[in-house]
Design a protein around this motif. Structure first.
Motif, PDB file in Angstrom:
ATOM      1  N   GLY A   1       0.830  -1.197   0.000  1.00 30.91           N
ATOM      2  CA  GLY A   1       0.000   0.000   0.000  1.00 30.91           C
ATOM      3  C   GLY A   1       0.864   1.246   0.000  1.00 30.91           C
ATOM      4  O   GLY A   1       2.062   1.188  -0.308  1.00 30.91           O
ATOM      5  N   TRP A   2       0.272   2.367   0.353  1.00 30.66           N
ATOM      6  CA  TRP A   2       0.957   3.657   0.333  1.00 30.66           C
ATOM      7  C   TRP A   2       0.806   4.368   1.676  1.00 30.66           C
ATOM      8  O   TRP A   2      -0.278   4.362   2.262  1.00 30.66           O
TER       9      TRP A   2
ATOM     10  N   PHE B   1      -1.890  12.163  -4.183  1.00 31.40           N
ATOM     11  CA  PHE B   1      -1.483  12.368  -2.791  1.00 31.40           C
ATOM     12  C   PHE B   1      -1.325  13.847  -2.473  1.00 31.40           C
ATOM     13  O   PHE B   1      -0.688  14.588  -3.222  1.00 31.40           O
TER      14      PHE B   1
ATOM     15  N   ASP C   1      -2.757  15.652   3.787  1.00 28.17           N
ATOM     16  CA  ASP C   1      -3.196  14.339   4.265  1.00 28.17           C
ATOM     17  C   ASP C   1      -2.042  13.502   4.809  1.00 28.17           C
ATOM     18  O   ASP C   1      -2.250  12.382   5.279  1.00 28.17           O
TER      19      ASP C   1
ATOM     20  N   HIS D   1      -3.372   4.039   8.543  1.00 29.26           N
ATOM     21  CA  HIS D   1      -3.123   5.160   7.640  1.00 29.26           C
ATOM     22  C   HIS D   1      -2.623   4.709   6.266  1.00 29.26           C
ATOM     23  O   HIS D   1      -2.439   5.545   5.373  1.00 29.26           O
TER      24      HIS D   1
ATOM     25  N   LEU E   1      -2.764   3.540   2.657  1.00 28.17           N
ATOM     26  CA  LEU E   1      -3.737   3.595   1.563  1.00 28.17           C
ATOM     27  C   LEU E   1      -3.571   2.369   0.672  1.00 28.17           C
ATOM     28  O   LEU E   1      -2.488   1.797   0.580  1.00 28.17           O
TER      29      LEU E   1
ATOM     30  N   THR F   1      -4.453   2.961  -5.079  1.00 26.80           N
ATOM     31  CA  THR F   1      -4.378   4.431  -5.112  1.00 26.80           C
ATOM     32  C   THR F   1      -3.329   4.897  -6.114  1.00 26.80           C
ATOM     33  O   THR F   1      -3.502   5.920  -6.773  1.00 26.80           O
TER      34      THR F   1
ATOM     35  N   SER G   1      -4.519   5.415  -9.978  1.00 31.44           N
ATOM     36  CA  SER G   1      -5.704   6.247 -10.221  1.00 31.44           C
ATOM     37  C   SER G   1      -5.702   6.929 -11.585  1.00 31.44           C
ATOM     38  O   SER G   1      -6.769   7.301 -12.094  1.00 31.44           O
TER      39      SER G   1
END
Length: 301
Positions: A12-13, A208, A212, A231, A233, A237, A240
């Protein structure tokens, strides 16, 4: 026999609002430690003195890094007028000065030549390679190099503030490979007043946003806890900017093995790059051809 990497298989990120000081690599190492992650990398280096979005890819998300580095990104930066430095920022030595201070209207008029498809010469102190060696290493030795100009797409370049006669704040949206320090240097030369960057912040990069992002203090406080995990992501993502196609179960099985698989597509044309999903999870990125996705990257999630 290669040693097996320690850590968790997480993908994830994690978006970090980078502070001034540490290198991008140091941030990656801190995040990897805090999450006990087996694999991590970043999507686009920031200079140590720069702040803002540093998107950290974890595990299989590292395969989506090119789609973030290729995406548009935005910077807010301050230019000190009247001084040129050997690094094109405030860390370097002043090499030339000017008493000229252009008006706001003159600055706005000059910005137009830096919008659209432009050619940009990277700074002497940059990571570009010259005869196999990083430019900054040669520049530290006092060498002055001829660095070839490189293409850059600049979507927008705006004057947003003029705190005083010596400083101007700009906001730039650009594509891959842009050097804000080069923009400041070249704008100062075009105006005849010279200039260098004193402050730089990446306010967003692809999907991004800096607002955030977690601070380093938050990462350290939440290290090795489920709250920090919350947290992260999704891997998706980072995709996108690509169209999504949906797999059939049979197509998913073939894609997992690196073979072309049947997909259900809408608004995707022959030869387009797309990502394939099953139940919302990314399986592969590849080229869409006649009802199938031909994978170039397969995700082992």
């Amino acid at each position: 026999m290669a040693r097996k990497k320690k850590g968790r298989d997480i993908s994830g990120w994690l978006v970090i609002d980078k502070p001034a000081g540490p290198t991008s690599t140091a941030i990656v190492n801190k995040v990897r430690w805090a999450l006990d992650a087996k694999k991590a990398g970043h999507a686009g280096t920031l200079d140590p003195d720069a702040t803002g979005v540093l998107a950290i890819a974890l595990g299989e998300a590292t395969k989506t890094v090119p789609y973030i580095t290729d995406a548009l990104k935005a910077y807010e930066f301050t230019v000190r007028l009247g001084q040129e430095t050997n690094t094109d920022d405030a860390e370097g030595e002043v090499t030339a000065t000017s008493d000229l201070r252009p008006t706001d209207d003159a600055i706005k008029a000059a910005l137009g030549q830096f919008v659209g498809d432009i050619m940009q010469v990277p700074p002497q102190f940059s990571a570009v390679k010259i005869d196999g060696e990083r430019a900054y290493k040669r520049a530290r030795g006092g060498e002055q190099m001829e660095i070839a100009a490189r293409p850059l797409w600049v979507e927008e370049l705006l004057l947003t503030d003029r705190p005083d006669a010596d400083h101007v704040t700009l906001e730039m949206t650009c594509g891959k490979g842009g050097y804000v320090r080069s923009i400041a240097r070249d704008l100062g030369q075009a105006l005849g007043c010279l200039g260098h960057v004193t402050q730089l912040r990446r306010i967003w990069s692809g999907p991004f946003d800096a607002e955030d992002g977690l601070t380093l203090e938050q990462v350290e406080a939440l290290a090795r806890t489920p709250e920090l995990d919350s947290h992260i992501l999704p891997l998706e993502t980072g995709l996108s900017d690509l169209p999504e196609v949906r797999c059939t179960p049979e197509g998913a099985a073939r894609l997992r093995n690196g073979n072309p698989g049947l997909v259900i597509a809408a608004d995707v044309e022959y030869g387009d790059e797309a990502w394939a999903s099953l139940d919302g999870r990314a399986l592969a990125v590849g080229t869409y051809k006649a009802g199938e996705l031909h994978p170039s990257r397969v995700f082992n999630t």
